[in-house]
Structure formats: C-alpha cells, structure tokens
Design an enzyme around this catalytic site. Structure first.
Site, PDB file in Angstrom:
ATOM      1  N   ASP A  42     -31.733 -26.604   7.339  1.00 27.84           N
ATOM      2  CA  ASP A  42     -31.056 -25.609   6.505  1.00 27.84           C
ATOM      3  C   ASP A  42     -31.382 -25.916   5.051  1.00 27.84           C
ATOM      4  O   ASP A  42     -31.879 -26.999   4.728  1.00 27.84           O
ATOM      5  CB  ASP A  42     -29.538 -25.666   6.738  1.00 27.84           C
ATOM      6  N   SER A  43     -31.068 -24.983   4.188  1.00 29.25           N
ATOM      7  CA  SER A  43     -31.282 -25.185   2.754  1.00 29.25           C
ATOM      8  C   SER A  43     -30.381 -26.281   2.193  1.00 29.25           C
ATOM      9  O   SER A  43     -30.569 -26.731   1.063  1.00 29.25           O
ATOM     10  CB  SER A  43     -31.016 -23.881   1.992  1.00 29.25           C
TER      11      SER A  43
ATOM     12  N   CYS B  74     -30.363 -21.408   9.070  1.00 23.86           N
ATOM     13  CA  CYS B  74     -30.297 -20.831   7.721  1.00 23.86           C
ATOM     14  C   CYS B  74     -30.721 -19.373   7.825  1.00 23.86           C
ATOM     15  O   CYS B  74     -31.836 -19.078   8.263  1.00 23.86           O
ATOM     16  CB  CYS B  74     -31.252 -21.596   6.798  1.00 23.86           C
TER      17      CYS B  74
ATOM     18  N   GLU C 107     -22.139 -26.717  -1.515  1.00 24.87           N
ATOM     19  CA  GLU C 107     -23.021 -27.890  -1.621  1.00 24.87           C
ATOM     20  C   GLU C 107     -22.370 -29.007  -2.444  1.00 24.87           C
ATOM     21  O   GLU C 107     -22.693 -30.178  -2.271  1.00 24.87           O
ATOM     22  CB  GLU C 107     -24.358 -27.488  -2.269  1.00 24.87           C
TER      23      GLU C 107
ATOM     24  N   CYS D  20     -24.285 -16.329   6.187  1.00 23.06           N
ATOM     25  CA  CYS D  20     -24.891 -17.558   5.672  1.00 23.06           C
ATOM     26  C   CYS D  20     -24.188 -18.713   6.359  1.00 23.06           C
ATOM     27  O   CYS D  20     -22.947 -18.697   6.483  1.00 23.06           O
ATOM     28  CB  CYS D  20     -24.713 -17.649   4.153  1.00 23.06           C
TER      29      CYS D  20
ATOM     30  N   HIS E 188     -23.510 -21.571   5.436  1.00 27.83           N
ATOM     31  CA  HIS E 188     -22.572 -22.323   4.586  1.00 27.83           C
ATOM     32  C   HIS E 188     -21.154 -21.734   4.661  1.00 27.83           C
ATOM     33  O   HIS E 188     -20.172 -22.464   4.508  1.00 27.83           O
ATOM     34  CB  HIS E 188     -23.019 -22.265   3.116  1.00 27.83           C
TER      35      HIS E 188
END
Length: 257
Positions: free
Chosen positions: A12-13, A75, A154, A186, A188
């Site tokens: 994932d990012s 992602c 993040e 997403c 996240h």
C-alpha cells in the site's frame, strides 16, 4: 519451500492496507504475510498516474524478492493506476487489487444516494468512471475527494478533534441529501470509521472493499492449489520505505486495533 508455504505479499502507499491485512488474518488464519508500506511516498492519491505506476512496480519487485506466492495491491489508487500493467509484466504470479465497493452499496441503498470517499486520483481514473457508469441509473452517486485525510492517518491521527473537524467539513452539506450509504474508497479510511459514524449516525451504512478483496484472494489461493494447509497461526512481517521506526510501530498498532 513449496508454494503453499510461501507468504502472501501486500503493499500500500502507507499504513492503509493494514485494514485489508486485518481482514485477511481473520479469513486466512494459517497464511503468512509480508506487508510493504510505501509511507515515504504517501499519499499516492495526489500523484500522477505514471508516478504511481513506477512506485507500484518498485513495491512488487520488493515483495517478489521476498519470495511471495501472490500479491495483493491493498491500495485503491495503485489498483486503478497500475494493476493492468503489473499483470502484463508479472504473468507468473497472481495479482489481486481492490476497488471501491460500489456494487454492495448500490444494492443496499435502494435508489437513494451513495457517497464515495476516495483520493482525488482514484476518483479521476478511468477505472472508477467505468464503475460509476454501470450504476449511475440506479442511484445518485456522489464522489467525494478527500485530499489530506491519508496524511492524517499516516501520522497516526485516527480519532479526536482534527479528524472530526476534517470529516464535518467534508460531509456536513452532503448529509443534507438522502444518503443511504458511504463507500470507503481508500484502504486508509476504515481506521477513521468510528469518527465517521459519530458524524453521519448509525443509520448510514458504511462499506469498504476489504472483505470482497480477501474473498477473491482466498478463491485464487484455492484455484491455484496454493492455500497454506499448516496448522500454525499466521506470521506477519511488516516493512516500510520510511526509515522511521514510528511508522512500523503504528502499522503493528493498527493491526491490533
């Protein structure tokens, strides 16, 4: 080591794909996992397509060097930008992606509005436009680009005043419409679900694509006869492009939530 015993690779990012990994641990409790988060380059959702493709190829190469048997692109942005090219390049390994779970949202919304929270790039990509095209006659689809939300997560900011203020700013006007469901487009975003429910209420159905992705992963493992049949519990190894140990600690913390 035979193919069954090899690990499943996730990338994932950043830390977002941990939400999909958590689902995998539940559905595939005997598999081992290697997770790569590219936090030094997060977020992917504000980059151009070619940048994201390059980063996705780098992540896949990292996982292949670890000897994984299948790769999950955990992602939405990387899936939209790169999965077709990745599958063309790496023909010897199954590659599974994730996309906004619009179909189940449409099914439960019964003609009312569906909000798609996602990164700007996911919403701008042709893959998403095609998905919207399929369902636009059935429901009112409201794309909601959430630039800046990945960066908060993040940093480990998944609850409290900052997240609440951000979500209120994004959703207050939209919630005046007849919204039945919100799609978390997403990986996240499931980590801020608790704060989201505070703002939109319990009656709004919140959907993410993790379960569908993990079920597809399991089907692929079975069809390729590489499902791990060991009896011991999953092992998870987490790596990150950032040199900051805090991001690894955050990853394990999110996995335990």
């Amino acid at each position: 080591m035979n193919n069954k015993e090899k690990s499943i690779g996730f990338f994932d990012s950043g830390v977002g794909g941990i939400s999909v990994l958590k689902e995998s641990l539940s559905i595939l409790p005997n598999e081992d996992f290697i997770y790569f988060g590219d936090s030094i380059n997060a977020p992917y959702g504000t980059k151009n397509v070619n940048e994201v493709k390059k980063l996705a190829f780098n992540a896949v190469d990292f996982l292949l060097n670890k000897g994984v048997k299948v790769i999950v692109i955990a992602c939405n942005t990387a899936t939209s930008a790169a999965i077709d090219d990745l599958r063309l390049r790496y023909t010897d390994i199954p590659i599974i992606g994730i996309e906004p779970a619009l179909k189940p949202a449409v099914e439960v919304s019964r003609g009312r509005s569906v909000v798609i929270m996602a990164t700007p790039m996911t919403l701008a990509e042709k893959k998403f436009s095609n998905l919207m095209e399929v369902y636009k006659e059935e429901v009112d689809i409201i794309p909601l680009p959430c630039e800046g939300l990945v960066e908060l997560i993040e940093e480990g900011i998944i609850e409290g005043e900052q997240v609440e203020k951000y979500l209120k700013g994004k959703l207050t006007k939209i919630m005046q419409r007849d919204v039945a469901s919100i799609v978390l487009g997403c990986t996240h975003y499931p980590f801020i679900k608790k704060e989201l429910v505070k703002i939109v209420g319990e009656k709004i159905i919140i959907i993410d694509g993790s379960i569908g992705t993990v079920n597809q992963l399991k089907r692929k493992l079975v069809s390729k006869n590489i499902l791990n049949d060991k009896k011991t519990k999953s092992r998870v190894s987490i790596y990150n492009s950032s040199q900051d140990n805090k991001i690894i600690d955050l990853s394990y913390k999110l996995l335990r939530l």
